[in-house]
Design a protein around this motif. Structure first.
Motif, mmCIF file in Angstrom:
data_model
loop_
_atom_site.group_PDB
_atom_site.id
_atom_site.type_symbol
_atom_site.label_atom_id
_atom_site.label_comp_id
_atom_site.label_asym_id
_atom_site.label_seq_id
_atom_site.Cartn_x
_atom_site.Cartn_y
_atom_site.Cartn_z
ATOM 1 N N ARG A 147 4.738 78.141 51.946
ATOM 2 C CA ARG A 147 5.375 77.395 50.865
ATOM 3 C C ARG A 147 4.522 76.057 50.935
ATOM 4 O O ARG A 147 5.221 75.160 49.918
ATOM 5 C CB ARG A 147 6.831 77.065 51.304
ATOM 6 N N VAL A 148 3.371 76.087 51.207
ATOM 7 C CA VAL A 148 2.532 75.081 51.066
ATOM 8 C C VAL A 148 2.172 74.875 49.360
ATOM 9 O O VAL A 148 2.246 73.610 49.031
ATOM 10 C CB VAL A 148 1.349 75.153 51.840
ATOM 11 N N ASP A 149 1.790 75.766 48.695
ATOM 12 C CA ASP A 149 1.609 75.639 47.233
ATOM 13 C C ASP A 149 2.608 75.130 46.723
ATOM 14 O O ASP A 149 2.606 74.100 45.785
ATOM 15 C CB ASP A 149 1.151 76.813 46.663
ATOM 16 N N GLU A 150 3.899 75.620 46.990
ATOM 17 C CA GLU A 150 5.111 75.051 46.129
ATOM 18 C C GLU A 150 5.344 73.602 46.769
ATOM 19 O O GLU A 150 5.940 72.950 45.755
ATOM 20 C CB GLU A 150 6.430 76.009 46.589
ATOM 21 N N ALA A 151 5.297 73.294 47.551
ATOM 22 C CA ALA A 151 5.321 71.910 48.075
ATOM 23 C C ALA A 151 4.246 71.176 47.480
ATOM 24 O O ALA A 151 4.749 70.055 47.026
ATOM 25 C CB ALA A 151 5.207 71.729 49.865
ATOM 26 N N ARG A 152 3.161 71.442 47.469
ATOM 27 C CA ARG A 152 2.355 70.368 46.522
ATOM 28 C C ARG A 152 2.431 70.533 44.945
ATOM 29 O O ARG A 152 2.535 69.448 44.583
ATOM 30 C CB ARG A 152 0.738 71.294 46.700
ATOM 31 N N SER A 153 3.055 71.195 44.519
ATOM 32 C CA SER A 153 3.501 71.316 43.213
ATOM 33 C C SER A 153 4.538 70.227 43.146
ATOM 34 O O SER A 153 4.838 69.548 42.234
ATOM 35 C CB SER A 153 3.924 72.794 42.901
ATOM 36 N N ARG A 154 5.611 70.437 43.865
ATOM 37 C CA ARG A 154 6.705 69.535 43.942
ATOM 38 C C ARG A 154 6.383 68.319 44.065
ATOM 39 O O ARG A 154 7.067 67.296 43.563
ATOM 40 C CB ARG A 154 7.781 70.158 44.864
ATOM 41 N N LEU A 155 5.558 67.833 45.188
ATOM 42 C CA LEU A 155 5.332 66.690 45.656
ATOM 43 C C LEU A 155 4.194 65.857 44.872
ATOM 44 O O LEU A 155 3.980 64.660 45.015
ATOM 45 C CB LEU A 155 4.750 66.767 47.050
ATOM 46 N N ALA A 156 3.564 66.747 43.847
ATOM 47 C CA ALA A 156 2.937 65.773 42.646
ATOM 48 C C ALA A 156 3.632 64.757 42.071
ATOM 49 O O ALA A 156 3.081 63.916 41.664
ATOM 50 C CB ALA A 156 2.372 66.954 41.876
ATOM 51 N N ALA A 157 5.012 64.926 41.704
ATOM 52 C CA ALA A 157 5.662 63.894 41.249
ATOM 53 C C ALA A 157 5.967 62.654 42.106
ATOM 54 O O ALA A 157 6.431 61.585 41.724
ATOM 55 C CB ALA A 157 7.244 64.378 40.581
ATOM 56 N N ALA A 158 5.427 62.869 43.448
ATOM 57 C CA ALA A 158 5.647 61.544 44.290
ATOM 58 C C ALA A 158 4.094 60.871 44.313
ATOM 59 O O ALA A 158 3.022 61.363 44.363
ATOM 60 C CB ALA A 158 6.075 61.858 45.595
ATOM 61 N N GLU A 159 4.140 59.517 44.338
ATOM 62 C CA GLU A 159 3.091 58.742 44.586
ATOM 63 C C GLU A 159 2.375 58.982 45.850
ATOM 64 O O GLU A 159 2.960 59.073 47.004
ATOM 65 C CB GLU A 159 3.176 57.400 44.414
ATOM 66 N N PRO A 160 0.946 59.561 46.007
ATOM 67 C CA PRO A 160 0.440 60.211 47.219
ATOM 68 C C PRO A 160 0.123 58.546 48.046
ATOM 69 O O PRO A 160 -0.033 57.651 47.588
ATOM 70 C CB PRO A 160 -0.967 60.564 46.802
ATOM 71 N N TRP A 161 0.255 59.025 49.414
ATOM 72 C CA TRP A 161 -0.041 57.950 50.485
ATOM 73 C C TRP A 161 -1.641 57.692 50.342
ATOM 74 O O TRP A 161 -2.407 58.845 50.454
ATOM 75 C CB TRP A 161 0.559 58.450 51.587
#
Length: 378
Positions: A147-161
């Motif tokens: 589910r890594v690709d799905e997570a990356r897609s969803r987390l794109a809306a959060a400011e990266p660390w």
């Protein structure tokens, strides 16, 4: 509080349970960034009405739920909802309201945390609990590989660390704790070269997992079905070595940091690695796995030095709850000493810097900053 409850009811109304009503909210503390409530679940037109209202548990529904509202951080809302959806062994996400940064999740109840065990009086319960926690954490994060690709897609809306910025700041502060010498620039260059060799962890490839990241002892509760993980507002895709670092250090970014007894962290890492191996055998069998875990530990140690520097220099007494946590200076000395002892083979320049920093701290602040052990193992 009433506004938060009303928003939670509205979020639930958009799910398959539109007649749920919430009552008797209890503030569970949260933080400066969030409000967390436990609410009783009723069924009816209005919580507490006579006819048509009743205890949710009687209708096959939960008797209580947890409502979490993020007050200032859009990214934390994005990360927590993604973590609850993607990571097993976490509360069930029942409803959400993106506009108001609010989630409703299942209530796991008042269960003992790993921190409770480590700071309690039962040696065997603490030791066995820590080992089963490590196996569960490895299993939970390892199972997310698909589910890594799905997570990356969803987390794109959060400011990266910005890990690189925190790493630079942490290194600057670590070097501030060292005596000035003629070879200062050479020493910095040697440490920077060692940290640069760990940059491969930022592009994890097949070693990527979805992790809650903040997998501290107080964020894991032990129930009848084993360990469950809470507080997923730091959910991130990361190299599995960063998950393993929480076992080896242990507890990389936490307040519940005391010196572990001999042998515990080796067993913790073995259990976590075994849990990971159930889903990612290729990752833990790779020739560089052990080195990658120590590199992840090194990165955490440098970053935490920067994060805690001001409080450490100010001599603040408590990292966490009173009577349950070390002082900032005790924690920092413990971390620096760990790095000096455990990173010699892979990062000798950084290991030497940690050793010098620990010696400087003890000489400057005195024996009162000597780290102590976990209560359960004393």
């Amino acid at each position: 509080m009433n506004d938060t409850v009303a928003l939670a009811e509205a979020a639930l109304a958009r799910t398959s349970a539109p007649r749920l009503r919430l009552g008797d909210p209890v503030d569970l503390g949260g933080s400066a960034r969030s409000q967390v409530l436990r609410c009783r679940v009723d069924v009816g037109e209005r919580a507490g009405d006579g006819a048509g209202a009743g205890d949710g548990a009687a209708d096959g529904l939960p008797s209580t739920v947890i409502v979490k509202r993020f007050l200032s951080d859009d990214g934390a809302f994005v990360r927590e909802t993604a973590g609850l959806d993607l990571c097993p062994g976490t509360p069930d996400l029942l409803a959400q309201d993106a506009e108001n940064r609010l989630i409703v999740m299942s209530d796991l109840g008042d269960l003992p945390t790993l921190a409770d065990l480590l700071l309690g009086d039962d040696h065997d319960a603490a030791w066995d609990g820590a080992l089963t926690w490590a196996r569960a954490l490895g299993r939970t994060t390892g199972s997310t590989r698909g589910r890594v690709d799905e997570a990356r897609s969803r987390l794109a809306a959060a400011e990266p660390w910005d890990a690189d910025a925190d790493l630079r700041t942490g290194l600057d502060r670590l070097l501030d704790a060292l005596p000035s010498t003629d070879d200062g620039q050479e020493r910095r260059a040697a440490i920077e070269a060692e940290l640069a060799a760990a940059r491969h962890l930022s592009t994890p490839g097949d070693a990527a997992v979805v992790s809650p990241t903040d997998t501290c002892p107080d964020n894991a509760v032990l129930g009848p079905d084993g360990w469950r993980f809470l507080d997923l507002e730091g959910t991130e895709v990361q190299h599995a070595a960063f998950v393993a670092a929480y076992a080896l250090l242990p507890f990389a970014t936490c307040w519940c940091v005391f010196d572990p007894p001999p042998g515990l962290t080796d067993q913790l890492l073995a259990e976590l690695t075994a849990g990971l191996a159930e889903h990612a055998p290729d990752v833990v069998a790779a020739p560089g796995w052990d080195t990658a875990v120590r590199q992840a530990c090194a990165i955490y140690l440098v970053v935490v030095t920067g994060w805690l520097w001001k409080s450490t220099m100010a001599g603040r007494e408590l990292v966490g709850p009173a009577g349950r946590s070390p002082s900032y200076r005790q924690l920092m000395v413990s971390r620096w000493r760990w790095g000096a002892l455990n990173l010699r083979a892979d990062l000798p320049a950084l290991s030497a810097a940690f050793g010098d920093a620990a010696a400087w701290a003890l000489d400057t602040w005195g024996p009162g900053v000597e780290p102590t052990g976990y209560r359960a193992f004393r």
